[in-house]
Design a protein around this motif. Sequence first.
Motif, short mmCIF file in Angstrom:
data_model
loop_
_atom_site.label_atom_id
_atom_site.label_comp_id
_atom_site.label_asym_id
_atom_site.label_seq_id
_atom_site.Cartn_x
_atom_site.Cartn_y
_atom_site.Cartn_z
N ASN A 131 1.92 95.06 -10.96
CA ASN A 131 0.85 95.95 -11.39
C ASN A 131 0.24 96.69 -10.19
O ASN A 131 0.59 96.43 -9.05
N LEU A 132 -0.67 97.59 -10.48
CA LEU A 132 -1.25 98.43 -9.44
C LEU A 132 -1.99 97.60 -8.39
O LEU A 132 -1.88 97.87 -7.18
N LYS A 133 -2.71 96.58 -8.82
CA LYS A 133 -3.47 95.75 -7.88
C LYS A 133 -2.52 95.04 -6.91
O LYS A 133 -2.78 94.99 -5.70
N GLU A 134 -1.42 94.51 -7.41
CA GLU A 134 -0.44 93.84 -6.55
C GLU A 134 0.23 94.83 -5.61
O GLU A 134 0.49 94.52 -4.45
N THR A 135 0.49 96.03 -6.09
CA THR A 135 1.10 97.06 -5.27
C THR A 135 0.18 97.44 -4.12
O THR A 135 0.62 97.58 -2.97
N ILE A 136 -1.10 97.61 -4.41
CA ILE A 136 -2.08 97.96 -3.37
C ILE A 136 -2.19 96.84 -2.35
O ILE A 136 -2.23 97.09 -1.14
N LYS A 137 -2.21 95.59 -2.80
CA LYS A 137 -2.27 94.46 -1.88
C LYS A 137 -1.03 94.42 -0.99
O LYS A 137 -1.13 94.22 0.22
N SER A 138 0.14 94.62 -1.59
CA SER A 138 1.39 94.60 -0.82
C SER A 138 1.43 95.73 0.20
O SER A 138 1.83 95.52 1.35
N ALA A 139 1.02 96.91 -0.21
CA ALA A 139 1.00 98.05 0.71
C ALA A 139 0.01 97.82 1.84
O ALA A 139 0.31 98.10 3.01
N GLY A 140 -1.15 97.28 1.52
CA GLY A 140 -2.14 96.97 2.54
C GLY A 140 -1.63 95.95 3.54
O GLY A 140 -1.83 96.08 4.75
N LEU A 141 -0.96 94.92 3.04
CA LEU A 141 -0.39 93.89 3.91
C LEU A 141 0.69 94.50 4.81
O LEU A 141 0.73 94.22 6.01
N LEU A 142 1.55 95.33 4.24
CA LEU A 142 2.60 95.98 5.03
C LEU A 142 2.00 96.83 6.14
O LEU A 142 2.41 96.73 7.30
N VAL A 143 1.02 97.64 5.82
CA VAL A 143 0.37 98.49 6.82
C VAL A 143 -0.30 97.63 7.89
O VAL A 143 -0.18 97.91 9.09
N ALA A 144 -0.99 96.57 7.50
CA ALA A 144 -1.67 95.70 8.47
C ALA A 144 -0.66 95.05 9.42
O ALA A 144 -0.90 94.98 10.64
#
Length: 157
Positions: A2-15
């Motif tokens: 879902n969108l929330k998981e996608t945002i978390k994954s993207a944030g983790l990748l960028v971090a």
Amino acid sequence: MNLKETIKSAGLLVAVLVASRLIGLPANVTPLLGLAVFASRMNLSPWVTVGILAVTDVFFLGLYAHMPVVYACMFSAYFIGKYMNNVYASGAVSVLVWHVTVNGAVWLSSGGSLLQTYIAAIPFDFNLLVSTLAFTALLDVTQRLTHIGRLDNKQVL
């Protein structure tokens, strides 16, 4: 996902990518070129890797003379990865483009022997090749395992 998981994954990748630029890896060991090669397979914009590079350069590492050439190589790696079928060959070609382009720019600004400039850069660009292929493999295996997991979940349901 879902969108929330996608945002978390993207944030983790960028971090993780920003951290990799700041922790003091050996010269030219970076996940960014590998991500640039693989980004189109993850439906990411080429601006993701260039953006991370820009933010870490401007705010943490400083400006340098060959920034436009380095950024152009990041963009080219994205398009090489997008249009070549083999992601590992894409990584190798991207490093070759990097080697010729960035070190050509170094030679143009500093003079001397072009051949000596390219030879002197080999150890650094070998590190870039190894790290690009390693991070590309990590992303490739992760994507394949995620895809297999999705197939397994659909079969169970």
